[in-house]
Design a protein around this motif. Structure first.
Motif, PDB file in Angstrom:
ATOM      1  N   SER A   2       0.817  -1.218   0.000  1.00 13.64           N
ATOM      2  CA  SER A   2       0.000   0.000   0.000  1.00 13.64           C
ATOM      3  C   SER A   2       0.849   1.265   0.000  1.00 13.64           C
ATOM      4  O   SER A   2       0.491   2.263  -0.630  1.00 13.64           O
ATOM      5  CB  SER A   2      -0.933  -0.002   1.207  1.00 13.64           C
ATOM      6  N   LEU A   3       1.974   1.238   0.691  1.00 20.24           N
ATOM      7  CA  LEU A   3       2.790   2.441   0.788  1.00 20.24           C
ATOM      8  C   LEU A   3       3.609   2.685  -0.474  1.00 20.24           C
ATOM      9  O   LEU A   3       4.056   3.801  -0.723  1.00 20.24           O
ATOM     10  CB  LEU A   3       3.696   2.362   2.013  1.00 20.24           C
ATOM     11  N   ARG A   4       3.766   1.649  -1.289  1.00 13.95           N
ATOM     12  CA  ARG A   4       4.436   1.853  -2.578  1.00 13.95           C
ATOM     13  C   ARG A   4       3.545   2.651  -3.524  1.00 13.95           C
ATOM     14  O   ARG A   4       4.019   3.141  -4.555  1.00 13.95           O
ATOM     15  CB  ARG A   4       4.807   0.505  -3.215  1.00 13.95           C
ATOM     16  N   GLU A   5       2.270   2.764  -3.186  1.00 15.29           N
ATOM     17  CA  GLU A   5       1.372   3.607  -3.980  1.00 15.29           C
ATOM     18  C   GLU A   5       1.644   5.095  -3.759  1.00 15.29           C
ATOM     19  O   GLU A   5       1.224   5.929  -4.561  1.00 15.29           O
ATOM     20  CB  GLU A   5      -0.084   3.286  -3.636  1.00 15.29           C
ATOM     21  N   TRP A   6       2.350   5.414  -2.679  1.00 15.01           N
ATOM     22  CA  TRP A   6       2.629   6.809  -2.333  1.00 15.01           C
ATOM     23  C   TRP A   6       4.119   7.145  -2.358  1.00 15.01           C
ATOM     24  O   TRP A   6       4.482   8.290  -2.642  1.00 15.01           O
ATOM     25  CB  TRP A   6       2.078   7.123  -0.933  1.00 15.01           C
TER      26      TRP A   6
END
Length: 406
Positions: A333-337
């Motif tokens: 999920s944090l690779r999306e940001w």
């Protein structure tokens, strides 16, 4: 619109979202599964307690020396001291085993309220346990369920009953809100077959009038680096790894300042400080208000989120909006940001050495921090601005119920 939210009345994330519709003039009803007193002008407010809700609820007495105003007192209250002997993982495990036993009774009470209120939409904010109760109530009006960061990866697979309830919630949902595309993908695997989906930050986005860079912000931090961990004590946040990393960082930068909101008075934190030789070196703070958190972010140069389960952490976006360089667990999920080495760093949340190395890189690389600041400022403005996000949410609601444009 006549809206019925099933949400934790203590949650800043939920209240930030609901507040928009109250301000928009909609008829807003709130059902909380936990004792609370939200400072919102609601059409009605109801508490339907579930197992342990009174135990985990915040005590009414708040630290008025640390907070200002009724709304802030409600949003950030202290837990009962007797619960501090239990770790977050143990508390979470107890809930997984025992809370589901009370959901049928809670859903029957919810069904009565739904029949009385007759809302245009029922929106359950979080799968455990709001979405579960909402799906068991089986409303005739559209049911939206929000997926929060660890609903699928931490809670859903924990027990056989939790798995079954999660699957039922996904099958009953008419529409889905997630704060990352990872959870939208997982929702399909857990049984969601609908077409109505929305991917926006869980709290409705970042309020730019509260979270913004300080005018005195400087990109030079090596003289006295300020690191903040805003995540508090949660079952999926590896604070032991965090404090282990800080011990390593302070060997290189003993002048570093470390801020830890919502950790003051925790016996578990005290044990970690003793274990890593950090007694007296860390600023352990009580829970703070939204405005106080913004001030802390503005004073910091680096924000750390060592999580193993997450969607899009609201506190991480708020810190980025204030100019903090983000370092977070390397999860989908944090690779999306965050693109590692571009607008932040992603680390192994189980490895203190990896986290310490990343913090030191951030301290020593002024160009990286400044470049990341410019990228993140634009990123938050485009994808997480509160007014933009909530305007999209309003249109999503109206499309779902085919509400005529006013």
């Amino acid at each position: 619109m006549r809206l019925l939210f099933i949400a934790d009345g203590r949650s800043p994330t939920a209240l930030n979202w609901i507040e928009y519709f109250v301000g928009n003039g909609d008829e807003v009803h709130l059902v909380s599964l936990y004792p609370s007193s939200p400072n919102l002008d609601l059409a009605s407010f109801h508490i339907i307690p579930i197992t342990f809700s009174k135990v985990v609820a915040s005590v009414a007495k708040t630290n008025h020396q640390q907070m200002n105003g009724r709304e802030e007192d409600i949003r950030y209250t202290q837990r009962k001291p007797s619960l501090s002997i239990l770790t977050p993982k143990i508390r979470t495990t107890f809930r997984h085993w025992f809370v589901p036993r009370s959901l049928r009774e809670a859903s029957a009470k919810l069904r009565e309220l739904i029949d009385t209120i007759n809302p245009d939409i029922v929106h359950a904010m979080r799968i455990p346990y709001e979405g579960m109760v909402g799906s068991l109530a089986d409303p005739k009006t559209p049911l939206i369920i929000s997926v929060w960061g660890n609903d699928f990866t931490l809670h859903a697979p924990s027990t056989k009953r939790m798995r079954a309830l999660t699957e039922q919630a996904m099958k009953k949902a008419d529409a889905l809100h997630t704060d990352c595309y990872k959870d939208l993908r997982l929702a399909r695997l857990w049984g969601y077959t609908g077409k109505q989906t929305m991917v926006v930050p869980g709290s409705g986005g970042v309020r730019g009038d509260v979270f913004y860079p300080s005018e005195s912000r400087t990109s030079v931090v090596t003289k006295k680096p300020v690191v903040i961990n805003p995540r508090g004590l949660r079952a999926y946040i590896h604070n032991d790894v965090f404090f282990g990393a800080i011990a390593l960082v302070m060997k290189e930068y003993p002048q570093a300042k470390v801020l830890c909101p919502a950790m003051k008075g925790s016996p578990q934190v005290q044990r970690w400080l003793e274990r890593f030789g950090l007694e007296g070196e860390i600023d352990l703070l009580p829970k703070v208000s939204r405005a106080q958190m913004a001030t802390l972010f503005q004073s910091a140069s680096i924000v750390v989120s060592p999580s193993t389960h997450d969607g899009t952490p609201n506190s991480l976006l708020e810190a980025m909006a204030c100019g903090c360089f983000p370092i977070a667990g390397d999860i989908e999920s944090l690779r999306e940001w965050i693109v590692p080495g571009v607008n932040g760093l992603l680390i192994d949340p189980n490895d203190s050495g990896d986290l310490a190395k990343a913090i030191i890189v951030a301290i020593e690389n002024q160009n990286l921090r400044e470049s990341a600041f410019q990228i993140n400022k634009q990123l938050v403005r485009e994808k997480a601005d509160y007014q933009k996000v909530m305007s999209k949410v309003k249109q999503f609601y109206k499309a779902l119920i085919k509400y005529p444009e006013q």
